[in-house]
Design a protein around this motif. Structure first.
Motif, PDB file in Angstrom:
ATOM      1  N   ARG A  38       0.831  -1.215   0.000  1.00 58.46           N
ATOM      2  CA  ARG A  38       0.000   0.000   0.000  1.00 58.46           C
ATOM      3  C   ARG A  38       0.863   1.262   0.000  1.00 58.46           C
ATOM      4  O   ARG A  38       1.996   1.237   0.467  1.00 58.46           O
ATOM      5  N   PRO A  39       0.332   2.371  -0.482  1.00 62.48           N
ATOM      6  CA  PRO A  39       1.110   3.606  -0.422  1.00 62.48           C
ATOM      7  C   PRO A  39       1.143   4.108   1.020  1.00 62.48           C
ATOM      8  O   PRO A  39       0.088   4.307   1.625  1.00 62.48           O
ATOM      9  N   CYS A  40       2.307   4.268   1.561  1.00 62.95           N
ATOM     10  CA  CYS A  40       2.393   4.729   2.949  1.00 62.95           C
ATOM     11  C   CYS A  40       3.826   5.152   3.259  1.00 62.95           C
ATOM     12  O   CYS A  40       4.722   4.973   2.444  1.00 62.95           O
ATOM     13  N   VAL A  41       3.994   5.737   4.421  1.00 64.55           N
ATOM     14  CA  VAL A  41       5.334   6.025   4.929  1.00 64.55           C
ATOM     15  C   VAL A  41       5.575   5.048   6.064  1.00 64.55           C
ATOM     16  O   VAL A  41       4.790   4.988   7.009  1.00 64.55           O
ATOM     17  N   LEU A  42       6.640   4.252   5.964  1.00 68.27           N
ATOM     18  CA  LEU A  42       6.968   3.339   7.068  1.00 68.27           C
ATOM     19  C   LEU A  42       7.956   4.050   7.980  1.00 68.27           C
ATOM     20  O   LEU A  42       8.980   4.557   7.526  1.00 68.27           O
ATOM     21  N   PHE A  43       7.610   4.100   9.260  1.00 63.52           N
ATOM     22  CA  PHE A  43       8.463   4.810  10.209  1.00 63.52           C
ATOM     23  C   PHE A  43       8.997   3.830  11.247  1.00 63.52           C
ATOM     24  O   PHE A  43       8.230   3.266  12.025  1.00 63.52           O
ATOM     25  N   LEU A  44      10.301   3.622  11.211  1.00 66.18           N
ATOM     26  CA  LEU A  44      10.943   2.757  12.211  1.00 66.18           C
ATOM     27  C   LEU A  44      11.450   3.677  13.317  1.00 66.18           C
ATOM     28  O   LEU A  44      12.565   4.203  13.243  1.00 66.18           O
ATOM     29  N   ASP A  45      10.581   3.935  14.287  1.00 66.07           N
ATOM     30  CA  ASP A  45      10.947   4.851  15.369  1.00 66.07           C
ATOM     31  C   ASP A  45      11.814   4.075  16.362  1.00 66.07           C
ATOM     32  O   ASP A  45      11.701   2.860  16.468  1.00 66.07           O
ATOM     33  N   GLU A  46      12.652   4.770  17.064  1.00 65.87           N
ATOM     34  CA  GLU A  46      13.528   4.155  18.070  1.00 65.87           C
ATOM     35  C   GLU A  46      14.269   2.942  17.501  1.00 65.87           C
ATOM     36  O   GLU A  46      14.221   1.846  18.039  1.00 65.87           O
ATOM     37  N   LEU A  47      14.897   3.178  16.369  1.00 67.70           N
ATOM     38  CA  LEU A  47      15.606   2.100  15.665  1.00 67.70           C
ATOM     39  C   LEU A  47      16.669   1.439  16.531  1.00 67.70           C
ATOM     40  O   LEU A  47      17.006   0.274  16.336  1.00 67.70           O
ATOM     41  N   ASP A  48      17.187   2.210  17.502  1.00 66.39           N
ATOM     42  CA  ASP A  48      18.256   1.652  18.337  1.00 66.39           C
ATOM     43  C   ASP A  48      17.753   0.506  19.204  1.00 66.39           C
ATOM     44  O   ASP A  48      18.543  -0.246  19.748  1.00 66.39           O
TER      45      ASP A  48
ATOM     46  N   ASN B 225      12.699   0.846  -3.315  1.00 62.99           N
ATOM     47  CA  ASN B 225      12.414   2.271  -3.529  1.00 62.99           C
ATOM     48  C   ASN B 225      10.930   2.591  -3.661  1.00 62.99           C
ATOM     49  O   ASN B 225      10.564   3.655  -4.128  1.00 62.99           O
ATOM     50  N   GLU B 226      10.079   1.628  -3.321  1.00 64.54           N
ATOM     51  CA  GLU B 226       8.652   1.878  -3.518  1.00 64.54           C
ATOM     52  C   GLU B 226       8.013   2.541  -2.308  1.00 64.54           C
ATOM     53  O   GLU B 226       7.017   3.221  -2.426  1.00 64.54           O
ATOM     54  N   THR B 227       8.579   2.277  -1.141  1.00 62.00           N
ATOM     55  CA  THR B 227       7.953   2.810   0.072  1.00 62.00           C
ATOM     56  C   THR B 227       8.841   3.879   0.673  1.00 62.00           C
ATOM     57  O   THR B 227      10.061   3.717   0.723  1.00 62.00           O
ATOM     58  N   VAL B 228       8.216   4.956   1.126  1.00 60.93           N
ATOM     59  CA  VAL B 228       9.003   5.983   1.820  1.00 60.93           C
ATOM     60  C   VAL B 228       9.343   5.422   3.201  1.00 60.93           C
ATOM     61  O   VAL B 228       8.456   5.015   3.949  1.00 60.93           O
ATOM     62  N   LEU B 229      10.636   5.384   3.496  1.00 65.85           N
ATOM     63  CA  LEU B 229      11.089   4.785   4.755  1.00 65.85           C
ATOM     64  C   LEU B 229      11.750   5.848   5.622  1.00 65.85           C
ATOM     65  O   LEU B 229      12.662   6.542   5.181  1.00 65.85           O
ATOM     66  N   LEU B 230      11.260   5.981   6.845  1.00 68.09           N
ATOM     67  CA  LEU B 230      11.884   6.911   7.786  1.00 68.09           C
ATOM     68  C   LEU B 230      12.348   6.122   9.003  1.00 68.09           C
ATOM     69  O   LEU B 230      11.671   5.176   9.428  1.00 68.09           O
ATOM     70  N   GLY B 231      13.484   6.494   9.535  1.00 66.29           N
ATOM     71  CA  GLY B 231      13.967   5.855  10.758  1.00 66.29           C
ATOM     72  C   GLY B 231      14.341   6.952  11.742  1.00 66.29           C
ATOM     73  O   GLY B 231      14.679   8.067  11.332  1.00 66.29           O
ATOM     74  N   ALA B 232      14.255   6.656  13.038  1.00 69.36           N
ATOM     75  CA  ALA B 232      14.673   7.652  14.029  1.00 69.36           C
ATOM     76  C   ALA B 232      15.433   6.960  15.141  1.00 69.36           C
ATOM     77  O   ALA B 232      15.124   5.816  15.500  1.00 69.36           O
ATOM     78  N   THR B 233      16.415   7.649  15.656  1.00 69.40           N
ATOM     79  CA  THR B 233      17.174   7.098  16.783  1.00 69.40           C
ATOM     80  C   THR B 233      17.781   8.215  17.630  1.00 69.40           C
ATOM     81  O   THR B 233      18.130   9.273  17.112  1.00 69.40           O
TER      82      THR B 233
END
Ligand SMILES: Nc1ncnc2c1ncn2[C@@H]1O[C@H](COP(=O)(O)OP(=O)(O)OP(=O)(O)O)[C@@H](O)[C@H]1O
Ligand SMILES: [Mg+2]
Length: 397
Positions: free
Chosen positions: A181-191, A222-230
């Protein structure tokens, strides 16, 4: 060619028999067509998609797809949270250099069609790092809102299963979901993945989890917008770090950004605009979360006192707590405390201001300061007997 991204994903979904993916991208394409004023084409597309097998398709395609967030098979907890963020509610204040990088990222992601057609597409991924409270999660919300996509935030507690082997499976299931599906995947607290090292998990398990994360990131294609935070970029596996094409460090806001934040968080409660410069001066090093705490505390005082605006004293008291800790009890005009407050900034904490903060008279406070200053001089003559320098504590976190 316009809308190349959506069309290629619809074809991909159709060839693989992935009905949910086809429907999700048809919905996205229809939305884009509507935004461009082509209602007719949008209706036609939606009709074609929904008429294929009417009995299986809910009237709102997106809601039919969205309800199927994957869960951990053992605990049944959802592996992610989903949020549609209204652009009007995602307010982020960034230093100008950082803002430019974010705008550039958004431009490249929006122009994915054009960039792909010219073989200069980018992997739409960004790793946001910085200390707690600098706005990493808020920035992810802002990006999703700007792109008009739902934000799917991985829940690290559910993802990292207590059952050996299940973590890698959970990661795979979640990535399969976001690919449909079209979405932004956010991997918060990647650590938190890196922190497995400290837990009861064996090193082999950690390796498997990291490898699984890497493989799944690569398979996003490259299909999904991926964000990560740490908060702890140094704990991240270098290979994970490399997977993100943009790396953005968020620092505590500069004076210009702090001024904007005070205006934004105080909103209609903002009192004397001239005092904003003073708030900015004494809040150096504070994070966005700290400033929000200060403003909300001041607003609470105003509300309880039946005032429509905050006073300097409301804001300054909260700022003193931020700088000196919540235990700085200003109901007593204790000499060392009066001096500590004045020393934050003698030009801001004048005798008049101190009198308002401590609810005491200017002559009394002047005496307290004089006595404390002379004690200080005596202490300076006898080193090692002075009080240790108070560390800044943030009551907002
Ligand atoms: N740059 C900013 N612009 C606007 N608001 C901010 C900013 N930074 C922090 N805030 C405010 O502080 C709150 C907490 O920020 P946020 O949760 O985004 O920080 P974080 O960096 O993700 O912290 P953590 O590492 O603890 O998860 C936000 O909800 C927002 O109200
Ligand atoms: Mg966060």
């Amino acid at each position: 060619m316009e809308h190349l991204v959506e069309i290629s994903r619809i074809i991909d979904g159709a060839l693989k028999g992935d009905r949910a993916k086809v429907l999700a991208y048809v919905e996205q394409l229809a939305r884009k067509l509507r935004e461009a004023g082509d209602e007719k084409a949008a209706d036609r597309l939606t009709q074609t998609a929904t008429q294929t097998k009417t009995s299986e398709v809910a009237p709102n395609i997106a809601s039919a797809v969205a309800t199927r967030l994957p869960v951990d098979t053992e605990s049944r907890f959802s592996l992610a949270d989903e949020e549609w963020i209204d652009r009007a509610t995602a307010h982020i204040v960034l230093d100008s250099g950082v803002q430019q990088r974010v705008d550039e990222f958004l431009r490249f992601v929006r122009a994915a069609d054009q960039l792909m057609a010219n073989r200069v597409g980018i992997s739409p991924s960004m790793l946001i790092y910085g200390e707690p409270g600098v706005g990493k999660t808020e920035l992810a919300r802002h990006i999703a809102a700007q792109l008009g996509l739902p934000l799917i935030t991985a829940r690290s507690d559910a993802l990292i299963s207590s059952f050996l082997g299940s973590t890698a499976k959970n990661i795979r299931v979640l990535f399969e979901h976001v690919k449909s599906r079209p979405c932004v995947l956010f991997l918060d607290e990647l650590d938190s993945v890196a922190k497995l090292r400290d837990d009861h998990h064996e090193l082999g398990e950690l390796k498997r989890v990291v490898v699984s994360l890497l493989q799944n990131i690569d398979a996003l294609n490259n299909e999904t917008v991926l964000l990560g935070a740490t908060n702890h970029s140094h704990l991240l596996d270098p290979a994970v770090w490399r997977r993100f094409s943009y790396k953005l460090e968020l620092l505590p806001p500069d004076p210009e950004a702090r001024a904007k934040m005070f205006g934004m968080f105080l909103g209609s409660f903002v009192g004397d605009p001239a005092a904003l410069a003073e708030y900015v001066e004494i809040s150096s090093g504070a994070t966005g979360a700290d400033l929000r705490y200060v403003c909300e505390t001041a607003i609470r005082e105003a509300v309880l006192a039946d005032r429509a605006i905050v006073t300097d004293t409301d804001v300054l008291r909260a700022l003193v707590h931020l700088r000196l800790g919540v235990k700085a009890d200003m109901s007593r005009d204790d000499a060392p405390l009066v001096k500590a407050v004045r020393d934050i900034s003698p030009s801001v904490f004048t005798l008049k201001r101190l009198a308002a903060l401590f609810g005491s008279s200017e002559p009394t406070l002047s005496r307290r300061l004089n006595s404390e200053d002379s004690h200080g001089q005596q202490r300076a003559k006898a080193p090692n007997q002075g009080r240790p320098h108070a560390r800044r504590r943030s009551p907002g976190k």
